[in-house]
Design a protein around this motif. Structure first.
Motif, PDB file in Angstrom:
ATOM      1  N   VAL A  93      78.491  11.415  68.713  1.00 23.00           N
ATOM      2  CA  VAL A  93      77.458  11.884  67.606  1.00 23.00           C
ATOM      3  C   VAL A  93      76.673  10.487  67.035  1.00 23.00           C
ATOM      4  CG1 VAL A  93      77.043  13.196  65.400  1.00 23.00           C
ATOM      5  CG2 VAL A  93      78.817  13.977  67.240  1.00 23.00           C
ATOM      6  N   ALA A  94      75.628  10.512  67.209  1.00 24.94           N
ATOM      7  CA  ALA A  94      75.051   9.129  66.864  1.00 24.94           C
ATOM      8  C   ALA A  94      74.151   9.578  65.266  1.00 24.94           C
ATOM      9  CB  ALA A  94      73.933   8.520  67.999  1.00 24.94           C
ATOM     10  N   LEU A  95      74.695   8.903  64.318  1.00 24.02           N
ATOM     11  CA  LEU A  95      74.071   9.521  62.962  1.00 24.02           C
ATOM     12  C   LEU A  95      73.265   8.259  62.638  1.00 24.02           C
ATOM     13  CD1 LEU A  95      77.462  10.860  61.257  1.00 24.02           C
ATOM     14  CD2 LEU A  95      75.504  12.057  62.317  1.00 24.02           C
ATOM     15  N   GLY A  96      72.081   8.969  61.727  1.00 23.44           N
ATOM     16  CA  GLY A  96      71.397   7.947  60.891  1.00 23.44           C
ATOM     17  C   GLY A  96      71.283   8.555  59.321  1.00 23.44           C
ATOM     18  N   HIS A  97      70.891   7.827  58.586  1.00 23.31           N
ATOM     19  CA  HIS A  97      70.594   8.034  57.149  1.00 23.31           C
ATOM     20  C   HIS A  97      71.164   7.031  56.087  1.00 23.31           C
ATOM     21  CE1 HIS A  97      69.416   9.698  53.556  1.00 23.31           C
ATOM     22  NE2 HIS A  97      70.656  10.033  52.853  1.00 23.31           N
ATOM     23  N   LEU A  98      72.629   6.843  56.458  1.00 22.75           N
ATOM     24  CA  LEU A  98      73.235   5.715  55.782  1.00 22.75           C
ATOM     25  C   LEU A  98      72.973   4.173  56.196  1.00 22.75           C
ATOM     26  CD1 LEU A  98      76.753   7.533  54.818  1.00 22.75           C
ATOM     27  CD2 LEU A  98      74.611   7.627  53.705  1.00 22.75           C
ATOM     28  N   HIS A  99      73.059   3.025  55.609  1.00 19.72           N
ATOM     29  CA  HIS A  99      72.392   1.939  55.897  1.00 19.72           C
ATOM     30  C   HIS A  99      73.522   0.890  56.311  1.00 19.72           C
ATOM     31  CE1 HIS A  99      68.185   2.457  54.107  1.00 19.72           C
ATOM     32  NE2 HIS A  99      68.570   3.363  54.994  1.00 19.72           N
ATOM     33  N   SER A 100      74.727   1.425  56.390  1.00 18.08           N
ATOM     34  CA  SER A 100      75.741   0.303  56.751  1.00 18.08           C
ATOM     35  C   SER A 100      76.344   0.874  57.945  1.00 18.08           C
ATOM     36  CB  SER A 100      76.622  -0.052  55.641  1.00 18.08           C
ATOM     37  OG  SER A 100      77.678   1.103  55.335  1.00 18.08           O
ATOM     38  N   PRO A 101      76.821  -0.014  59.049  1.00 19.65           N
ATOM     39  CA  PRO A 101      77.539   0.569  60.122  1.00 19.65           C
ATOM     40  C   PRO A 101      78.944   1.357  59.663  1.00 19.65           C
ATOM     41  CG  PRO A 101      76.684  -1.576  60.539  1.00 19.65           C
ATOM     42  CD  PRO A 101      76.562  -1.449  59.138  1.00 19.65           C
ATOM     43  N   GLN A 102      79.393   2.508  59.993  1.00 16.62           N
ATOM     44  CA  GLN A 102      80.356   3.245  59.496  1.00 16.62           C
ATOM     45  C   GLN A 102      80.999   4.001  60.888  1.00 16.62           C
ATOM     46  OE1 GLN A 102      79.918   4.902  55.776  1.00 16.62           O
ATOM     47  NE2 GLN A 102      77.804   4.109  55.417  1.00 16.62           N
ATOM     48  N   THR A 103      82.356   4.271  60.630  1.00 15.58           N
ATOM     49  CA  THR A 103      82.887   5.078  61.677  1.00 15.58           C
ATOM     50  C   THR A 103      83.396   6.369  60.864  1.00 15.58           C
ATOM     51  OG1 THR A 103      83.571   3.240  63.136  1.00 15.58           O
ATOM     52  CG2 THR A 103      84.771   5.297  63.504  1.00 15.58           C
ATOM     53  N   ILE A 104      82.825   7.482  61.048  1.00 12.45           N
ATOM     54  CA  ILE A 104      83.666   8.556  60.372  1.00 12.45           C
ATOM     55  C   ILE A 104      84.411   9.296  61.216  1.00 12.45           C
ATOM     56  CG2 ILE A 104      82.769  11.000  59.683  1.00 12.45           C
ATOM     57  CD1 ILE A 104      81.324   8.640  58.347  1.00 12.45           C
ATOM     58  N   ALA A 105      84.395   9.071  62.530  1.00 13.40           N
ATOM     59  CA  ALA A 105      85.785   9.397  63.480  1.00 13.40           C
ATOM     60  C   ALA A 105      85.291   8.625  64.669  1.00 13.40           C
ATOM     61  CB  ALA A 105      85.566  11.118  63.941  1.00 13.40           C
ATOM     62  N   GLU A 106      86.029   8.428  65.399  1.00 12.91           N
ATOM     63  CA  GLU A 106      85.915   7.733  66.850  1.00 12.91           C
ATOM     64  C   GLU A 106      84.562   8.134  67.650  1.00 12.91           C
ATOM     65  OE1 GLU A 106      86.596   4.517  69.305  1.00 12.91           O
ATOM     66  OE2 GLU A 106      87.541   5.050  67.534  1.00 12.91           O
ATOM     67  N   ASN A 107      84.343   9.217  67.524  1.00 12.99           N
ATOM     68  CA  ASN A 107      82.957   9.758  68.395  1.00 12.99           C
ATOM     69  C   ASN A 107      81.834   9.969  67.560  1.00 12.99           C
ATOM     70  OD1 ASN A 107      84.225  12.325  67.458  1.00 12.99           O
ATOM     71  ND2 ASN A 107      83.091  13.226  69.180  1.00 12.99           N
ATOM     72  N   VAL A 108      82.022   9.839  66.156  1.00 14.39           N
ATOM     73  CA  VAL A 108      81.032  10.034  64.949  1.00 14.39           C
ATOM     74  C   VAL A 108      80.903   8.818  64.153  1.00 14.39           C
ATOM     75  CG1 VAL A 108      80.288  11.582  63.073  1.00 14.39           C
ATOM     76  CG2 VAL A 108      81.904  12.477  64.827  1.00 14.39           C
ATOM     77  N   ARG A 109      79.559   8.301  64.265  1.00 16.80           N
ATOM     78  CA  ARG A 109      79.149   7.097  63.645  1.00 16.80           C
ATOM     79  C   ARG A 109      77.853   6.832  63.288  1.00 16.80           C
ATOM     80  NH1 ARG A 109      82.921   2.764  66.169  1.00 16.80           N
ATOM     81  NH2 ARG A 109      84.581   4.008  67.563  1.00 16.80           N
ATOM     82  N   TYR A 110      77.706   6.117  62.053  1.00  9.57           N
ATOM     83  CA  TYR A 110      76.515   5.617  61.668  1.00  9.57           C
ATOM     84  C   TYR A 110      76.163   4.170  62.419  1.00  9.57           C
ATOM     85  CZ  TYR A 110      75.985   9.502  58.179  1.00  9.57           C
ATOM     86  OH  TYR A 110      75.923  10.706  57.577  1.00  9.57           O
ATOM     87  N   SER A 111      75.130   3.895  62.596  1.00  7.93           N
ATOM     88  CA  SER A 111      74.806   2.338  63.139  1.00  7.93           C
ATOM     89  C   SER A 111      74.183   1.841  62.025  1.00  7.93           C
ATOM     90  CB  SER A 111      73.835   2.548  64.481  1.00  7.93           C
ATOM     91  OG  SER A 111      72.318   2.980  63.845  1.00  7.93           O
ATOM     92  N   GLY A 112      73.474   2.382  61.092  1.00  5.28           N
ATOM     93  CA  GLY A 112      73.058   1.689  59.958  1.00  5.28           C
ATOM     94  C   GLY A 112      71.664   1.149  59.899  1.00  5.28           C
ATOM     95  N   SER A 113      71.141   0.523  59.134  1.00  3.90           N
ATOM     96  CA  SER A 113      69.676   0.051  59.193  1.00  3.90           C
ATOM     97  C   SER A 113      69.714  -1.228  59.843  1.00  3.90           C
ATOM     98  CB  SER A 113      69.149  -0.073  57.716  1.00  3.90           C
ATOM     99  OG  SER A 113      69.793  -1.192  57.105  1.00  3.90           O
ATOM    100  N   VAL A 114      68.582  -1.720  60.263  1.00  3.10           N
ATOM    101  CA  VAL A 114      68.344  -2.800  61.160  1.00  3.10           C
ATOM    102  C   VAL A 114      68.284  -4.136  60.248  1.00  3.10           C
ATOM    103  CG1 VAL A 114      67.529  -2.008  63.011  1.00  3.10           C
ATOM    104  CG2 VAL A 114      65.967  -2.654  61.479  1.00  3.10           C
ATOM    105  N   LEU A 115      67.857  -3.885  59.020  1.00  5.96           N
ATOM    106  CA  LEU A 115      67.663  -4.978  57.852  1.00  5.96           C
ATOM    107  C   LEU A 115      68.519  -4.614  56.611  1.00  5.96           C
ATOM    108  CD1 LEU A 115      64.019  -6.251  58.377  1.00  5.96           C
ATOM    109  CD2 LEU A 115      65.881  -7.400  59.082  1.00  5.96           C
ATOM    110  N   PRO A 116      68.705  -5.546  55.662  1.00  2.63           N
ATOM    111  CA  PRO A 116      69.065  -4.914  54.462  1.00  2.63           C
ATOM    112  C   PRO A 116      67.789  -4.605  53.693  1.00  2.63           C
ATOM    113  CG  PRO A 116      69.407  -7.467  54.667  1.00  2.63           C
ATOM    114  CD  PRO A 116      68.963  -6.881  56.038  1.00  2.63           C
TER     115      PRO A 116
END
Length: 384
Positions: free
Chosen positions: A209-232
């Motif tokens: 699951v490739a998530l967007g909305h939150l701006h920092s890279p985060q691991t919710i579960a091994e297969n559920v993650r946020y990549s975060g924004s490309v800039l601060p």
């Protein structure tokens, strides 16, 4: 198959009034370079492509340059819309774009229509869920008026489609606030009269699951993650190191996820000092090409402070004056915390004169005891 997960480009966003298009293009070109270096097959972009529903012509040109560079590097793209995007505008010409390897998922009707790609192990189905505003989409999804309800209904359609196929590996791209994620200052709230978070279990049953909305890279579960924004996009993100995830699928499903940090296009710093120190102290030289927020410690706000600062720090974007009285009050509260009234009174006498004598300490004790007797336990003084 190798997938690169990115999100929240926010093309066209400014930073305290400063145009970021050049920085954003540099970040997108770095992603294109990573596609080449790591042999990525497909890039998934989980929403908030643009920062505004109606982006400027320059923002569109910058975005197209980034997409073209990624496609030229050899990857196809699957892009879903976020809460900052106008889904109809972003999805315009989607059929034509797909012929060139850009697959746009912005329409409710496309939720159960995956982008189907094939590698040596067979098909990989990539489902794009656009941002679902509950009040707008609940009728089309025949569900309740909450983020959890609309996403549950969307995943129900996706699971039904998966079950109709034979053993394909699956990826879901979605723009949502999942329980366990840590927000920062630069995201726009997606709560409208209710809870904006959804449980991660809503997405159960897919390989990644490739998530967007939150701006920092985060691991919710091994297969559920946020990549975060490309800039601060705020000074609260100073500690964030922006990144993307490179995801590998083998014959059985998810086999590996590796984080790749993006280059720091320009540093982000908060400096606290007097104007004179900031302009002359050599220790501040390292920040001269950073975006900086300045807290001046001068007793009186200096004239033309920002103009003078920009002579040394051309990317100074924010200026404020430290409230010395508030800082002193806060410091006093810290110093007296845990001390008795007698300790505080003795300290006051010592500060303004000298250490009190034994007799003077006895007088202080008597005065404090007398004061205590004049006040009820509720804090209301006795009447005469």
């Amino acid at each position: 198959m190798r997938i690169l997960h990115t999100s929240d480009w926010h093309i066209g966003r400014t930073f305290h009034g400063v145009d970021l298009l050049a920085d954003q293009l540099a970040a997108l070109l770095a992603i294109a370079d990573l596609v080449t270096e790591t042999g990525v097959d497909v890039v998934v972009l989980a929403g908030d492509v643009y920062d505004r529903a109606i982006p400027s012509a320059d923002a569109v040109s910058t975005c197209m340059a980034g997409l073209e560079a990624i496609r030229a590097a050899g990857a196809q793209l699957v892009v879903s819309s976020g809460n900052h995007d106008s889904a109809p505008r972003l999805g315009a010409g989607s059929s034509f774009a797909a012929a060139g390897g850009l697959h746009l998922r912005t329409d409710l009707k496309q939720i159960a229509q995956p982008v189907e790609l094939v590698d040596e192990h067979g098909p990989v189905l990539i489902y794009g869920i656009p941002y679902l505003e509950p009040e707008v989409t609940r009728h089309g999804l025949a569900c309740g008026n909450s983020h959890e309800s609309v996403l549950t209904a969307a995943m129900g359609q996706i699971r039904a489609d998966i079950e109709s196929r034979d053993g394909a590996r699956t990826v879901v791209v979605a723009h949502a606030f999942v329980v366990g994620g840590e927000p920062s200052e630069s995201e726009r709230s997606i709560s409208v009269g209710g809870v904006e978070t959804v449980p991660a279990g809503v997405f159960a049953g897919v390989d990644y699951v490739a998530l967007g909305h939150l701006h920092s890279p985060q691991t919710i579960a091994e297969n559920v993650r946020y990549s975060g924004s490309v800039l601060p996009y705020s000074f609260a993100e100073t500690s964030h190191r922006k990144a993307v995830w490179v995801v590998d699928l083998d014959a059985q499903g998810l086999s590996n996820v590796e984080r790749h940090d993006l280059p720091i296009i320009r540093g982000l710093s908060t400096l606290t000092a007097s104007l004179e120190e900031l302009l002359t102290d050599p220790s501040f030289a390292t920040y001269e090409d950073h975006y900086i927020s300045v807290l001046l410690t001068d007793a009186v706000r200096p004239a033309e402070a920002m103009r003078k600062l920009k002579a040394r720090f051309p990317f100074a974007v924010h200026l404020d004056l430290v409230n010395q009285q508030a800082m002193q009050a806060l410091d006093y509260r810290r110093r007296v915390k845990g001390r008795t009234d007698l300790d505080i009174a003795r300290g006051f006498v010592a500060d303004v004169r000298s250490e009190p004598t034994i007799g003077e300490v006895a007088w202080l004790e008597s005065a404090l005891a007398q004061d205590d007797r004049q006040v009820e336990p509720t804090g209301v003084a006795k009447s005469a």
